[in-house]
Design a protein around this motif. Structure first.
Motif, PDB file in Angstrom:
ATOM      1  N   PHE A 114      46.210 -53.267 -13.231  1.00  0.00           N
ATOM      2  CA  PHE A 114      45.333 -53.351 -12.055  1.00  0.00           C
ATOM      3  C   PHE A 114      46.135 -53.586 -10.777  1.00  0.00           C
ATOM      4  O   PHE A 114      45.937 -52.903  -9.776  1.00  0.00           O
ATOM      5  CB  PHE A 114      44.302 -54.465 -12.258  1.00  0.00           C
ATOM      6  CG  PHE A 114      43.337 -54.604 -11.124  1.00  0.00           C
ATOM      7  CD1 PHE A 114      42.227 -53.787 -11.026  1.00  0.00           C
ATOM      8  CD2 PHE A 114      43.547 -55.552 -10.132  1.00  0.00           C
ATOM      9  CE1 PHE A 114      41.341 -53.909  -9.975  1.00  0.00           C
ATOM     10  CE2 PHE A 114      42.675 -55.683  -9.077  1.00  0.00           C
ATOM     11  CZ  PHE A 114      41.565 -54.863  -9.006  1.00  0.00           C
ATOM     12  N   SER A 171      46.597 -50.922  -7.807  1.00  0.00           N
ATOM     13  CA  SER A 171      46.033 -51.290  -6.503  1.00  0.00           C
ATOM     14  C   SER A 171      47.068 -51.102  -5.398  1.00  0.00           C
ATOM     15  O   SER A 171      46.749 -50.582  -4.322  1.00  0.00           O
ATOM     16  CB  SER A 171      45.548 -52.738  -6.532  1.00  0.00           C
ATOM     17  OG  SER A 171      44.537 -52.908  -7.497  1.00  0.00           O
ATOM     18  N   GLN A 177      36.984 -52.550  -8.933  1.00  0.00           N
ATOM     19  CA  GLN A 177      37.556 -52.385 -10.271  1.00  0.00           C
ATOM     20  C   GLN A 177      37.285 -50.991 -10.814  1.00  0.00           C
ATOM     21  O   GLN A 177      38.163 -50.361 -11.424  1.00  0.00           O
ATOM     22  CB  GLN A 177      36.986 -53.444 -11.207  1.00  0.00           C
ATOM     23  CG  GLN A 177      37.476 -54.849 -10.899  1.00  0.00           C
ATOM     24  CD  GLN A 177      36.780 -55.893 -11.746  1.00  0.00           C
ATOM     25  OE1 GLN A 177      35.594 -55.788 -12.036  1.00  0.00           O
ATOM     26  NE2 GLN A 177      37.506 -56.907 -12.146  1.00  0.00           N
ATOM     27  N   SER A 229      30.629 -58.076 -14.233  1.00  0.00           N
ATOM     28  CA  SER A 229      30.958 -58.110 -12.809  1.00  0.00           C
ATOM     29  C   SER A 229      29.766 -58.571 -11.980  1.00  0.00           C
ATOM     30  O   SER A 229      29.931 -59.164 -10.910  1.00  0.00           O
ATOM     31  CB  SER A 229      31.421 -56.722 -12.343  1.00  0.00           C
ATOM     32  OG  SER A 229      30.395 -55.765 -12.513  1.00  0.00           O
ATOM     33  N   ASN A 234      33.028 -55.237  -8.686  1.00  0.00           N
ATOM     34  CA  ASN A 234      32.794 -54.211  -9.700  1.00  0.00           C
ATOM     35  C   ASN A 234      33.116 -52.835  -9.163  1.00  0.00           C
ATOM     36  O   ASN A 234      33.662 -51.971  -9.865  1.00  0.00           O
ATOM     37  CB  ASN A 234      31.347 -54.277 -10.205  1.00  0.00           C
ATOM     38  CG  ASN A 234      30.342 -54.093  -9.097  1.00  0.00           C
ATOM     39  OD1 ASN A 234      30.668 -54.212  -7.924  1.00  0.00           O
ATOM     40  ND2 ASN A 234      29.102 -53.822  -9.462  1.00  0.00           N
ATOM     41  N   GLY A 286      36.562 -61.302 -13.119  1.00  0.00           N
ATOM     42  CA  GLY A 286      37.213 -60.002 -12.931  1.00  0.00           C
ATOM     43  C   GLY A 286      38.072 -59.600 -14.116  1.00  0.00           C
ATOM     44  O   GLY A 286      38.084 -58.434 -14.520  1.00  0.00           O
ATOM     45  N   GLN A 314      37.337 -55.993 -15.992  1.00  0.00           N
ATOM     46  CA  GLN A 314      38.219 -54.847 -15.768  1.00  0.00           C
ATOM     47  C   GLN A 314      38.420 -53.959 -17.001  1.00  0.00           C
ATOM     48  O   GLN A 314      38.326 -52.736 -16.903  1.00  0.00           O
ATOM     49  CB  GLN A 314      39.578 -55.340 -15.242  1.00  0.00           C
ATOM     50  CG  GLN A 314      40.549 -54.222 -14.889  1.00  0.00           C
ATOM     51  CD  GLN A 314      39.981 -53.281 -13.852  1.00  0.00           C
ATOM     52  OE1 GLN A 314      39.184 -53.690 -13.026  1.00  0.00           O
ATOM     53  NE2 GLN A 314      40.376 -52.034 -13.906  1.00  0.00           N
TER      54      GLN A 314
END
Length: 639
Positions: free
Chosen positions: A20, A24, A361, A300, A358, A238, A242
């Motif tokens: 993640f 990101s 993600q 989420s 949410n 989170g 995920q």
């Protein structure tokens, strides 16, 4: 990997979760080319948030003016504020005395409506300017993101054109389409709805916190306590959500792949009575998608209620302590009112960020699938200075060529052959012998693992693929048409062809005779499935396409497999004309179509086991003779 039956099998172990944080950071890197726009977005967002944060402070001043006016009206005129405070303390009203001491009042004056109106006018101006800055911020954000997504789509399209054929052989088409369409669309939606809001939320937290500290550091400390609690709650939720978003989009790709395969092969599915199995596979994928989506959205979705609960507790604490501070005279009512508004504004960005978690993600999960496509190993690039044959004649030579699809499974070993200019080389043999593989190597759809292939003495690996393929025309067993008119499909390989040239090519390929029977003739629109024409007619159109292109080298891979015997004879005559002066490679299972070939190669297990013309191979009584007798002995006797 393809075929309608593939999805009737199991699906293997679950894939591991995505990176993640790394994805990101890479996603934010996509915004760098539009950094000038996003700098302007941040400036406008700062102005908008700054003005919005100033509003409660001004309203607090208006509240103080109203309260002071009410209080002053109850005090006797002609006395000073100090005397009024002293009188209250003397009569035992200490709390009221402390409250009066914190106010700017003139006993007996009443409300100052001019001052109140002036403050409210400033509040109106501040909020109007904040709204205008917000509109500008939203417009620039949308412009920048559209350009970023447009560039990403172009990068994906360019990447697909650079991927080797091996990648598409191993990936379901629906899975690739899902990454190119669904995942990019989801990423675009996630960025549009979250990026601007995240910027505004972060700036709001900074601005509001500054104002709260300015008003009262004690109350600010109480409000800040909610931040680490909120972060811990958001992080825990989170991490649970995920993996579910990753699963959601992976199953979406598999579901799309299954739907695409079932739609493309619906006739085959019906023919073999596999509708129930297909429907069951769909239900299995649909249930997996439902379960993953439900879990992702539910987990989420817990984030915002958790943030609201923490914010409400914080609000209660601020209200209680603020009331005590007003009673003690440490703060005015207007300051406490402003602080209560700031405390709500402070918790609101945290709730907004939580509610967007949410979406963020989901967007990052889609971004990783797109990045995975962009990171796929590409085919070897063309040489910086590609070689060019001096004069193209069409001499093809395979020199000790070796090839394998899998490193540990050799297919072709030490294969050598020469196709002289203007000669026709026919390739026959059982299924899986390596016939089509030779053509894939000639077209550089795959690269040889040993030896080399030359065109007029030049290694094709040193040429540009575009130049090599421009000199080769192909007619495949699997016909391919695109959405457009018949004329456009025929002219696909010859840009700028006139209608007369299109008709001439169609006539030579015996397309003209059935096109004339259609209501719109050559302007009849076909879809990519070729609906409205038969399989044999679709193949004739692809043959006409090769006629019009007039290539130096012609490749025919079972080009007449879908036409009737009479049309086949006519096409063979046309092909003889088309092959004149050109090097031709013909892959055929119908041996009647290659009897006049200059050289016939009989392949088995990736090797040439026999080579010669039709007469000499029959006389040799080997593999070719056995194939010929199996196909035509009875037919020749009947004739």
């Amino acid at each position: 990997m393809g075929g309608p039956g593939r999805f009737f099998m199991g699906h293997g172990a679950a894939e591991k979760s995505m990176d993640f944080s790394g994805s990101s950071r890479r996603l934010l890197g996509l915004l760098r080319p539009q950094s000038h726009l996003f700098v302007a977005v941040i400036v406008l967002a700062t102005m908008s948030v700054g003005l919005t944060v100033l509003g409660p402070r001004l309203l607090g001043q208006a509240t103080d003016l109203v309260f002071a006016g009410i209080f002053s009206r109850q005090l006797p005129a002609g006395t000073s504020k100090a005397e009024a405070v002293a009188n209250l303390r003397a009569t035992g009203h200490g709390t009221q005395a402390d409250l009066l001491a914190s106010l700017d009042v003139t006993p007996g004056q009443g409300m100052d409506f001019g001052a109140i109106g002036s403050v409210l006018l400033w509040v109106l101006v501040v909020y109007v300017l904040a709204g205008l800055c917000g509109v500008g911020q939203a417009r620039l954000t949308n412009l920048g993101l559209q350009q970023v997504i447009g560039t990403l789509r172009a990068d994906v399209q360019a990447k697909i054109s650079r991927l080797p054929l091996r990648y598409f052989d191993r990936q379901p088409r629906g899975e690739v389409l899902s990454r190119v369409t669904n995942d990019i669309d989801n990423l675009q939606q996630s960025l549009q709805q979250s990026l601007s809001q995240i910027i505004a939320s972060v700036l709001t937290i900074v601005g509001v916190l500054s104002m709260m500290i300015w008003i009262s550091w004690v109350l600010a400390l109480i409000a800040v306590v909610a931040v680490p609690v909120s972060i811990i709650a958001a992080t825990r939720i989170g991490k649970l959500a995920q993996p579910q978003f990753v699963t959601q989009w992976k199953v979406t790709g598999r579901l799309n792949a299954h739907i695409e395969e079932m739609y493309t092969g619906h006739a085959l599915v019906r023919a073999f009575g596999r509708q129930q199995e297909s429907a069951q596979t769909f239900r299995d994928f649909n249930e997996q998608l439902y379960a993953a989506s439900w879990r992702a959205q539910f987990i989420s979705g817990l984030m915002q209620p958790a943030m609201m609960f923490i914010g409400n507790l914080n609000y209660v604490l601020v209200a209680v302590v603020g009331g005590l501070r007003v009673a003690s005279g440490s703060l005015s009512i207007g300051e406490v009112q402003a602080f209560v508004q700031y405390s709500r504004q402070f918790s609101q960005p945290l709730s907004q960020v939580a509610s967007m978690a949410n979406m963020v993600q989901s967007g990052v999960a889609s971004a990783e699938r797109v990045f995975d496509l962009l990171d796929t190993a590409e085919q070897a690039p063309d040489p910086v200075v590609p070689a060019h044959p001096g004069r193209l004649r069409g001499r093809i030579a395979f020199e000790h060529v070796a090839f394998r699809y899998e490193p540990d499974k050799p297919l072709i070993e030490d294969l050598s052959l020469i196709a002289e200019p203007g000669h026709t080389v026919a390739i026959v043999g059982p299924t899986g012998a390596g016939k089509t593989t030779l053509i894939n190597l000639l077209m550089r759809f795959y690269e040889v693992t040993g030896g080399r292939i030359t065109l007029d003495g030049v290694d094709i690996a040193t040429m540009s693929r575009e130049e090599l393929r421009a000199s080769i025309g192909m007619v495949l067993q699997d016909t391919w048409l695109f959405g457009g008119t018949i004329a456009e499909n025929i002219a696909y390989g010859a840009e700028g062809a006139t209608r007369e040239q299109i008709v001439a090519a169609a006539t030579a390929a015996h397309v003209d005779r059935f096109v004339r029977t259609l209501p719109d003739g050559y302007d009849t629109v076909l879809d990519d499935e070729g609906a409205g024409v038969s399989g044999g007619e679709r193949q004739l159109i692809t043959i006409a396409r090769a006629f019009l292109a007039e290539p130096l080298i012609l490749v025919l891979d079972e080009a007449t497999s879908s036409v009737d015997t009479r049309t086949e004879v006519l096409i063979q005559r046309a092909m003889s004309t088309l092959r004149a002066g050109r090097t031709a490679f013909v892959i055929a299972h119908r041996l009647s179509t290659i009897r006049d070939a200059d050289t016939i190669l009989v392949m088995d297990n990736g090797a040439i086991v026999e080579q010669g013309d039709h007469t000499s191979l029959l006389a040799a009584g080997g593999a070719y003779a056995r194939l010929y007798q199996a196909q035509f002995a009875q037919a020749v006797a009947e004739v």
